[in-house]
Design a protein around this motif. Structure first.
Motif, PDB file in Angstrom:
ATOM      1  N   ALA A 274       0.819  -1.224   0.000  1.00 46.64           N
ATOM      2  CA  ALA A 274       0.000   0.000   0.000  1.00 46.64           C
ATOM      3  C   ALA A 274       0.846   1.265   0.000  1.00 46.64           C
ATOM      4  O   ALA A 274       0.381   2.323  -0.431  1.00 46.64           O
ATOM      5  CB  ALA A 274      -0.926  -0.002   1.210  1.00 46.64           C
ATOM      6  N   ILE A 275       2.085   1.165   0.467  1.00 48.17           N
ATOM      7  CA  ILE A 275       2.962   2.338   0.524  1.00 48.17           C
ATOM      8  C   ILE A 275       3.201   2.915  -0.867  1.00 48.17           C
ATOM      9  O   ILE A 275       3.304   4.132  -1.046  1.00 48.17           O
ATOM     10  CB  ILE A 275       4.302   1.974   1.204  1.00 48.17           C
ATOM     11  CG1 ILE A 275       4.047   1.578   2.677  1.00 48.17           C
ATOM     12  CG2 ILE A 275       5.296   3.133   1.142  1.00 48.17           C
ATOM     13  CD1 ILE A 275       5.256   1.000   3.379  1.00 48.17           C
ATOM     14  N   LEU A 276       3.263   2.046  -1.868  1.00 41.88           N
ATOM     15  CA  LEU A 276       3.502   2.496  -3.241  1.00 41.88           C
ATOM     16  C   LEU A 276       2.247   2.469  -4.107  1.00 41.88           C
ATOM     17  O   LEU A 276       2.323   2.585  -5.330  1.00 41.88           O
ATOM     18  CB  LEU A 276       4.595   1.633  -3.892  1.00 41.88           C
ATOM     19  CG  LEU A 276       5.979   1.684  -3.235  1.00 41.88           C
ATOM     20  CD1 LEU A 276       6.989   0.886  -4.061  1.00 41.88           C
ATOM     21  CD2 LEU A 276       6.452   3.130  -3.084  1.00 41.88           C
ATOM     22  N   ALA A 277       1.089   2.315  -3.462  1.00 42.72           N
ATOM     23  CA  ALA A 277      -0.169   2.328  -4.219  1.00 42.72           C
ATOM     24  C   ALA A 277      -0.586   3.761  -4.515  1.00 42.72           C
ATOM     25  O   ALA A 277      -0.108   4.712  -3.897  1.00 42.72           O
ATOM     26  CB  ALA A 277      -1.254   1.606  -3.432  1.00 42.72           C
ATOM     27  N   ASN A 278      -1.500   3.908  -5.457  1.00 43.98           N
ATOM     28  CA  ASN A 278      -2.059   5.214  -5.773  1.00 43.98           C
ATOM     29  C   ASN A 278      -2.728   5.795  -4.531  1.00 43.98           C
ATOM     30  O   ASN A 278      -3.606   5.168  -3.936  1.00 43.98           O
ATOM     31  CB  ASN A 278      -3.090   5.067  -6.903  1.00 43.98           C
ATOM     32  CG  ASN A 278      -3.650   6.397  -7.368  1.00 43.98           C
ATOM     33  OD1 ASN A 278      -4.346   7.070  -6.620  1.00 43.98           O
ATOM     34  ND2 ASN A 278      -3.349   6.767  -8.606  1.00 43.98           N
ATOM     35  N   GLU A 279      -2.316   6.976  -4.111  1.00 41.02           N
ATOM     36  CA  GLU A 279      -2.779   7.544  -2.846  1.00 41.02           C
ATOM     37  C   GLU A 279      -4.272   7.839  -2.853  1.00 41.02           C
ATOM     38  O   GLU A 279      -4.913   7.820  -1.790  1.00 41.02           O
ATOM     39  CB  GLU A 279      -2.000   8.827  -2.534  1.00 41.02           C
ATOM     40  CG  GLU A 279      -0.540   8.565  -2.186  1.00 41.02           C
ATOM     41  CD  GLU A 279       0.173   9.831  -1.740  1.00 41.02           C
ATOM     42  OE1 GLU A 279      -0.509  10.861  -1.573  1.00 41.02           O
ATOM     43  OE2 GLU A 279       1.397   9.785  -1.576  1.00 41.02           O
ATOM     44  N   GLU A 301       4.050   7.741 -10.237  1.00 40.97           N
ATOM     45  CA  GLU A 301       5.481   8.024 -10.352  1.00 40.97           C
ATOM     46  C   GLU A 301       6.266   6.815 -10.842  1.00 40.97           C
ATOM     47  O   GLU A 301       7.487   6.763 -10.706  1.00 40.97           O
ATOM     48  CB  GLU A 301       6.018   8.491  -8.996  1.00 40.97           C
ATOM     49  CG  GLU A 301       5.371   9.793  -8.527  1.00 40.97           C
ATOM     50  CD  GLU A 301       5.777  10.170  -7.111  1.00 40.97           C
ATOM     51  OE1 GLU A 301       6.571   9.414  -6.502  1.00 40.97           O
ATOM     52  OE2 GLU A 301       5.303  11.200  -6.619  1.00 40.97           O
ATOM     53  N   MET A 302       5.540   5.832 -11.378  1.00 37.45           N
ATOM     54  CA  MET A 302       6.137   4.616 -11.946  1.00 37.45           C
ATOM     55  C   MET A 302       6.842   3.773 -10.881  1.00 37.45           C
ATOM     56  O   MET A 302       7.754   2.999 -11.193  1.00 37.45           O
ATOM     57  CB  MET A 302       7.110   4.964 -13.085  1.00 37.45           C
ATOM     58  CG  MET A 302       6.503   5.819 -14.179  1.00 37.45           C
ATOM     59  SD  MET A 302       5.095   5.033 -15.001  1.00 37.45           S
ATOM     60  CE  MET A 302       5.954   3.755 -15.932  1.00 37.45           C
TER      61      MET A 302
END
Length: 369
Positions: A274-279, A301-302
């Motif tokens: 979830a840290i790198l998921a779409n906010e 941000e890829m």
């Protein structure tokens, strides 16, 4: 005139019981107050927000004369909480337009409003009455409360459906994206059938107030109100009007693609992904293959994340998306080691259950990733 004399803890406890529904900003100033009524040594404490009313009693009265007043609840609670020592002796004295709280070397003068102006809710006729253990009712609320909607235009979703049928009690909540349903295993002495929608605030307050014991709760349900009586607490609430959705149609019956997964392991994987998921959308992609669950996320941000978890699955490959918040809500609320996921396809609703119990069901709609 002194009308209350007791330890700090003895006065703080009933005020904390009724103070939870008092809002900071009120349309009526008196709604920020607590109504205090003394009869001999019995003192009752009442608060209301015009939708809910909580009353409790305590043996903290002193003096022969009966009296009643209303005092600012938040200030009285804050002062008592700030005083040192649970056994510190405190007293309330009525002095003309003020009420004085005194304790050891401290003295606080509080403004009061006329008790006669306090708006108490009138109890309507209750057509249904039954008793249920407090811990059982609390468990039902805890198992579904996170699925209630918040400020939804479909006002009947901003609460929890309480169902009594076949001598069983059931709780159901949904926000349109997910649904939680939990049954109580014990039987009650009531042969009829009734449904009532409890407001969101009522559910939240009952979870705080209900004890974790098997003490019985008297539940009374009428056309527009419900009442819960337990211990020294009398909890009255208005019901949400409207027709709750037919939840039985939402719960999948034929999801044949199932697997078990370790709950703690899955929670860890979801939190990291979830840290790198779409906010904004918080969507995670699940790729389910025989023996393996891949949890993937990506953002604008890829940046990408992938977690792999071993599962006992031997069906066809599935590619489905979920809102990680909805998953973490239910997984964090459960206590068992493993959970079962049952799917039909990538577009259908997913059913989450506990392997050793059929009492709880959680339905989650997929999302496009």
């Amino acid at each position: 005139m002194q009308f209350i004399k007791c330890t700090r803890e003895a006065l703080l406890k009933p005020l904390q019981t009724v103070g939870g529904i008092v809002e900071g900003r009120q349309t009526l100033p008196i709604l920020a107050n607590v109504l205090i009524q003394k009869e001999k040594d019995k003192v009752s404490f009442t608060t209301t927000d015009l939708e809910i009313q909580i009353r409790t009693t305590a043996d903290v009265g002193t003096g022969d004369e009966d009296c009643k007043t209303s005092l600012p609840a938040a200030k009285l609670l804050a002062l008592l909480a700030a005083l040192p020592g649970a056994s510190t002796e405190v007293a309330l004295n009525a002095e003309e337009r003020k009420v004085v709280l005194s304790a050891a070397n401290s003295r606080f003068s509080l403004s009061q409003l006329p008790a006669e102006d306090y708006p108490e809710l009138n109890t309507s006729e209750m057509s249904t009455s039954f008793k249920v253990p407090a811990q059982n009712l609390k468990h039902l609320l805890q198992m579904v409360h996170f699925s209630m909607a918040q400020q939804d235009i479909r006002y009947y979703l901003n609460g929890m459906l309480l169902v009594v049928q076949n001598k069983k009690v059931r709780a159901v909540a949904t926000d349109g994206h997910r649904l939680a349903c939990c049954d109580d295993n014990s039987e009650i002495e009531f042969d009829g059938s009734i449904e009532a929608i409890l407001p969101r605030k009522t559910v939240q307050q009952l979870m705080k107030l209900l004890p974790d014991t098997d003490a019985e709760v008297l539940v009374e349900i009428g056309k527009s109100q419900a009442r819960f009586v337990f211990g020294d607490i009398d909890f009255l609430t208005k019901l949400v009007e409207g027709k709750f959705p037919d939840y039985n149609r939402v719960i999948p019956q034929n999801n044949d693609k199932t697997f078990l997964v370790n709950r703690e392991e899955l929670i860890g994987a979801l939190r990291r992904a979830a840290i790198l998921a779409n906010e904004k959308f918080k969507g995670l992609r699940w790729i389910i293959t025989p023996g393996c669950l891949k949890v993937q996320s990506a953002n604008s941000e890829m940046e990408e994340a992938e977690e792999q978890i071993a599962i006992n699955y031997d069906g066809p490959d599935l590619d489905v998306g979920f809102n990680v918040v909805y998953l973490l809500d239910v997984l964090g609320n459960l206590k068992n080691n493993e959970v079962r996921f049952s799917l039909s396809n990538a577009q259908g609703a997913t059913l989450l259950t506990m392997p050793d119990s059929e009492l709880f069901r959680y339905v989650l709609m997929p999302m496009r990733i």
